[in-house]
Design a protein around this motif. Structure first.
Motif, PDB file in Angstrom:
ATOM      1  N   GLY A  26      81.455  28.202  85.904  1.00 18.88           N
ATOM      2  CA  GLY A  26      80.667  27.005  86.203  1.00 18.88           C
ATOM      3  C   GLY A  26      79.788  27.339  87.406  1.00 18.88           C
ATOM      4  N   ARG A  27      79.050  26.366  87.892  1.00 18.58           N
ATOM      5  CA  ARG A  27      78.217  26.633  89.064  1.00 18.58           C
ATOM      6  C   ARG A  27      78.137  25.421  89.979  1.00 18.58           C
ATOM      7  N   VAL A  28      77.860  25.673  91.253  1.00 19.05           N
ATOM      8  CA  VAL A  28      77.358  24.596  92.115  1.00 19.05           C
ATOM      9  C   VAL A  28      76.019  25.039  92.666  1.00 19.05           C
ATOM     10  N   ILE A  31      71.725  24.206  97.514  1.00 12.44           N
ATOM     11  CA  ILE A  31      70.566  23.381  97.896  1.00 12.44           C
ATOM     12  C   ILE A  31      69.382  23.765  97.004  1.00 12.44           C
ATOM     13  N   GLY A  32      68.400  22.857  96.913  1.00 15.95           N
ATOM     14  CA  GLY A  32      67.240  23.093  96.039  1.00 15.95           C
ATOM     15  C   GLY A  32      67.443  22.283  94.766  1.00 15.95           C
ATOM     16  N   GLU A  33      67.465  20.953  94.935  1.00 13.20           N
ATOM     17  CA  GLU A  33      67.851  20.098  93.802  1.00 13.20           C
ATOM     18  C   GLU A  33      66.651  19.419  93.167  1.00 13.20           C
ATOM     19  N   HIS A  34      66.668  19.396  91.860  1.00 13.28           N
ATOM     20  CA  HIS A  34      65.603  18.803  91.052  1.00 13.28           C
ATOM     21  C   HIS A  34      64.264  19.469  91.319  1.00 13.28           C
ATOM     22  N   ILE A  35      64.306  20.758  91.594  1.00 15.24           N
ATOM     23  CA  ILE A  35      63.014  21.439  91.738  1.00 15.24           C
ATOM     24  C   ILE A  35      62.917  22.676  90.849  1.00 15.24           C
ATOM     25  N   ASP A  36      63.955  22.958  90.061  1.00 14.01           N
ATOM     26  CA  ASP A  36      63.791  24.122  89.148  1.00 14.01           C
ATOM     27  C   ASP A  36      62.659  23.854  88.159  1.00 14.01           C
ATOM     28  N   TYR A  37      62.553  22.594  87.689  1.00 14.32           N
ATOM     29  CA  TYR A  37      61.483  22.284  86.739  1.00 14.32           C
ATOM     30  C   TYR A  37      60.168  21.937  87.442  1.00 14.32           C
ATOM     31  N   ASN A  38      60.148  22.094  88.772  1.00 12.88           N
ATOM     32  CA  ASN A  38      58.906  21.925  89.522  1.00 12.88           C
ATOM     33  C   ASN A  38      58.463  23.241  90.145  1.00 12.88           C
ATOM     34  N   ASN A 167      66.396  18.207  78.337  1.00 12.75           N
ATOM     35  CA  ASN A 167      65.232  18.888  78.875  1.00 12.75           C
ATOM     36  C   ASN A 167      65.509  19.539  80.238  1.00 12.75           C
ATOM     37  N   CYS A 168      66.606  20.273  80.373  1.00 11.41           N
ATOM     38  CA  CYS A 168      67.006  20.825  81.687  1.00 11.41           C
ATOM     39  C   CYS A 168      66.099  21.970  82.104  1.00 11.41           C
ATOM     40  N   GLY A 169      66.132  22.289  83.399  1.00 11.00           N
ATOM     41  CA  GLY A 169      65.440  23.469  83.913  1.00 11.00           C
ATOM     42  C   GLY A 169      66.309  24.702  83.693  1.00 11.00           C
ATOM     43  N   ILE A 170      65.989  25.782  84.416  1.00 11.37           N
ATOM     44  CA  ILE A 170      66.675  27.055  84.149  1.00 11.37           C
ATOM     45  C   ILE A 170      67.826  27.339  85.112  1.00 11.37           C
ATOM     46  N   MET A 171      67.966  26.492  86.142  1.00  7.24           N
ATOM     47  CA  MET A 171      68.916  26.834  87.208  1.00  7.24           C
ATOM     48  C   MET A 171      70.345  27.075  86.721  1.00  7.24           C
ATOM     49  N   ASP A 172      70.869  26.186  85.902  1.00  2.00           N
ATOM     50  CA  ASP A 172      72.289  26.267  85.553  1.00  2.00           C
ATOM     51  C   ASP A 172      72.598  27.537  84.774  1.00  2.00           C
ATOM     52  N   ALA A 216      76.340  11.733  82.266  1.00  2.00           N
ATOM     53  CA  ALA A 216      75.900  12.296  80.987  1.00  2.00           C
ATOM     54  C   ALA A 216      74.407  12.541  81.087  1.00  2.00           C
ATOM     55  N   LEU A 217      74.059  13.811  81.071  1.00  4.76           N
ATOM     56  CA  LEU A 217      72.686  14.204  81.390  1.00  4.76           C
ATOM     57  C   LEU A 217      71.672  13.565  80.449  1.00  4.76           C
ATOM     58  N   ASN A 218      71.972  13.558  79.147  1.00  6.26           N
ATOM     59  CA  ASN A 218      70.952  13.057  78.222  1.00  6.26           C
ATOM     60  C   ASN A 218      70.812  11.539  78.270  1.00  6.26           C
ATOM     61  N   LYS A 221      68.690   9.345  83.901  1.00  5.53           N
ATOM     62  CA  LYS A 221      67.264   9.191  84.180  1.00  5.53           C
ATOM     63  C   LYS A 221      66.596  10.542  84.428  1.00  5.53           C
ATOM     64  N   TYR A 222      67.285  11.605  84.027  1.00  2.00           N
ATOM     65  CA  TYR A 222      66.776  12.956  84.273  1.00  2.00           C
ATOM     66  C   TYR A 222      65.366  13.142  83.709  1.00  2.00           C
ATOM     67  N   ASN A 223      65.190  12.801  82.444  1.00  2.00           N
ATOM     68  CA  ASN A 223      63.881  13.006  81.823  1.00  2.00           C
ATOM     69  C   ASN A 223      62.804  12.124  82.446  1.00  2.00           C
ATOM     70  N   THR A 335      75.397  17.618  94.324  1.00  2.00           N
ATOM     71  CA  THR A 335      74.953  18.865  93.710  1.00  2.00           C
ATOM     72  C   THR A 335      74.743  18.639  92.220  1.00  2.00           C
ATOM     73  N   GLY A 336      73.724  19.265  91.661  1.00  2.00           N
ATOM     74  CA  GLY A 336      73.444  19.091  90.227  1.00  2.00           C
ATOM     75  C   GLY A 336      72.475  17.950  89.982  1.00  2.00           C
ATOM     76  N   ALA A 337      72.585  17.331  88.826  1.00  2.00           N
ATOM     77  CA  ALA A 337      71.589  16.331  88.429  1.00  2.00           C
ATOM     78  C   ALA A 337      71.731  15.012  89.190  1.00  2.00           C
TER      79      ALA A 337
END
Ligand code: GLA
Length: 386
Positions: A26-28, A31-38, A167-172, A216-218, A221-223, A335-337
């Motif tokens: 797994g991962r934690v 820092i650097g949250e909600h910016i992989d897709y930015n 629609n996740c980014g690549i971080m995980d 639950a990611l899907n 409000k992630y998208n 941490t995470g979404a």
């Protein structure tokens, strides 16, 4: 279950013969949250707990999927893989197999037993762990393990985006597939260039705190957040030639922010740009051993996710606030979404028991149920266990 017990279980299901064992963490995210897709920098690390996959190749084109965590068993024909709601967890490995076939990887039938130690729905990437596990298994068993690991990471993300529909980014997937024992990864999600940094916390240790509010990611409000960032980018692009929000420095953003008339859109973009700079600074502070300053940046990150990005919620805010009140805690953040799931805290090693007791009690008083705590070192990325 330990590996021996898992092998017994595998034999019960599929009979005698050779069994290969794989593990995916797994991962934690530090820092650097909600910016992989930015197009920003993220700083995650793999955990010591994760997902085991036991596997044996078959002569035919059938893939049997069983798990010690769920009763549901699924059998699929490789010539006919499609997303099925009722296949639940098995859609992750199915999606990865489908994407790999589409990309020209060889694949054959398999008997697979999965066993996960990552609490699911906790935001510790149980799905990315399972995806990269599947990719490494298929690559090892049928393609002589020749694929570049980053390619396996990318196609795992693609499976989640296109097959599962998140629609996740690549971080995980990157943290899971590229993780290294005792090291965190500073990843530039724009270029996919990366550096490892030793996680040396001296007299401190990392505590993972599960709010036990399921995320639950899907359904989240992630998208919506992604769309708000895209909206900001479209507006800012008219003034400045950029590919992603995180191409801007904070000074550049400050000059342009008035262009973003909608408050929510402006706030999301501001978080992205400032979080990106914070992450680079945090990487430096960790390398320099300046842990107090590193801890402060974690708190600033949380506050920005609470106030500007609005992805924390009562449970995450409470657990972070209560953590920071306890002696020996020098930083904490979600941490995470977000919207539930886990937070992390940096806590003095000899205060950890006291810390856990106090936070547990105070959180339960406010929220009405107890959180869970996990102590994990930084683990290794997906690998075969011999
Ligand atoms: C989830 C996504 C990641 C990332 C984080 C927020 O974990 O899967 O790609 O966007 O949220 O940083």
């Amino acid at each position: 279950m330990n590996i021996h017990e898992l092998k017994q279980e595998f034999k019960k299901l599929y009979g005698e013969g050779e069994i290969r064992v794989f593990h995916s963490p797994g991962r934690v995210n530090l820092i650097g949250e909600h910016i992989d897709y930015n197009g920003g920098y993220v700083f995650p690390c793999a955990l010591e707990f994760g997902t085991y996959g036991l596997v044996r190749a078959r002569e035919d084109k059938k893939v049997n999927l069983a798990s010690t965590n769920f009763d549901l068993k699924v059998s699929v024909d490789l010539d006919n893989i499609s997303y099925k709601e009722e296949d639940d967890w098995a859609n992750y490995p199915k999606g990865v197999m489908k994407v790999m076939m589409d990309e020209g990887f060889s694949i054959g039938g398999m008997d697979i037993l999965i066993s996960g130690n990552i609490p699911n729905g906790a935001g510790l990437s149980s799905s990315a762990s399972l995806e990269v596990l599947t990719a490494v298994i298929v690559d090892t068993l049928f393609n002589e393990g020749i694929a570049d690991r980053v390619a396996l990471v990318k196609l795992s993300q693609k499976a989640e985006n296109t097959f599962v529909g998140v629609n996740c980014g690549i971080m995980d997937q990157f943290a899971v597939g590229m993780g290294r024992k005792n090291e965190a990864i500073l990843l530039d999600c724009g270029s996919l260039k990366y550096n490892y940094a030793k996680v040396e916390l001296g007299e401190y240790t990392l505590v993972i705190m599960n709010t036990n509010k399921r995320r639950a990611l899907n359904e989240s409000k992630y998208n919506e957040r992604r769309a708000e960032c895209d909206e900001a980018l479209e507006i800012l692009k008219k003034e400045k030639s950029i590919n992603a929000l995180c191409d801007l420095t904070t000074e550049e953003f400050d000059k342009l922010e008035a262009l973003l008339e909608k408050e929510n859109v402006r706030n999301r973009a501001k978080h992205a740009v400032y979080e990106n700079e914070r992450t680079k600074t945090a990487y430096d502070r960790l390398n320099e051993g300046r842990l107090l300053e590193f801890g402060k940046l974690l708190v600033e990150s949380h506050n920005s996710l609470r106030d500007l990005y609005e992805v924390t919620g009562k449970e995450l805010d409470t657990i972070v606030e209560e953590s920071l009140k306890v002696q020996g805690c020098i930083g904490a953040r979600m941490t995470g979404a977000g919207f539930g799931g886990c937070a992390i805290a940096l806590v003095k090693k000899d205060e950890v028991n006291n810390f856990i007791n106090i936070v547990k009690e105070n959180y339960a008083k406010i929220i009405g149920y107890e959180p869970s705590f996990y102590l994990s070192g930084v683990g290794q990325g997906t690998e075969e266990i011999r």
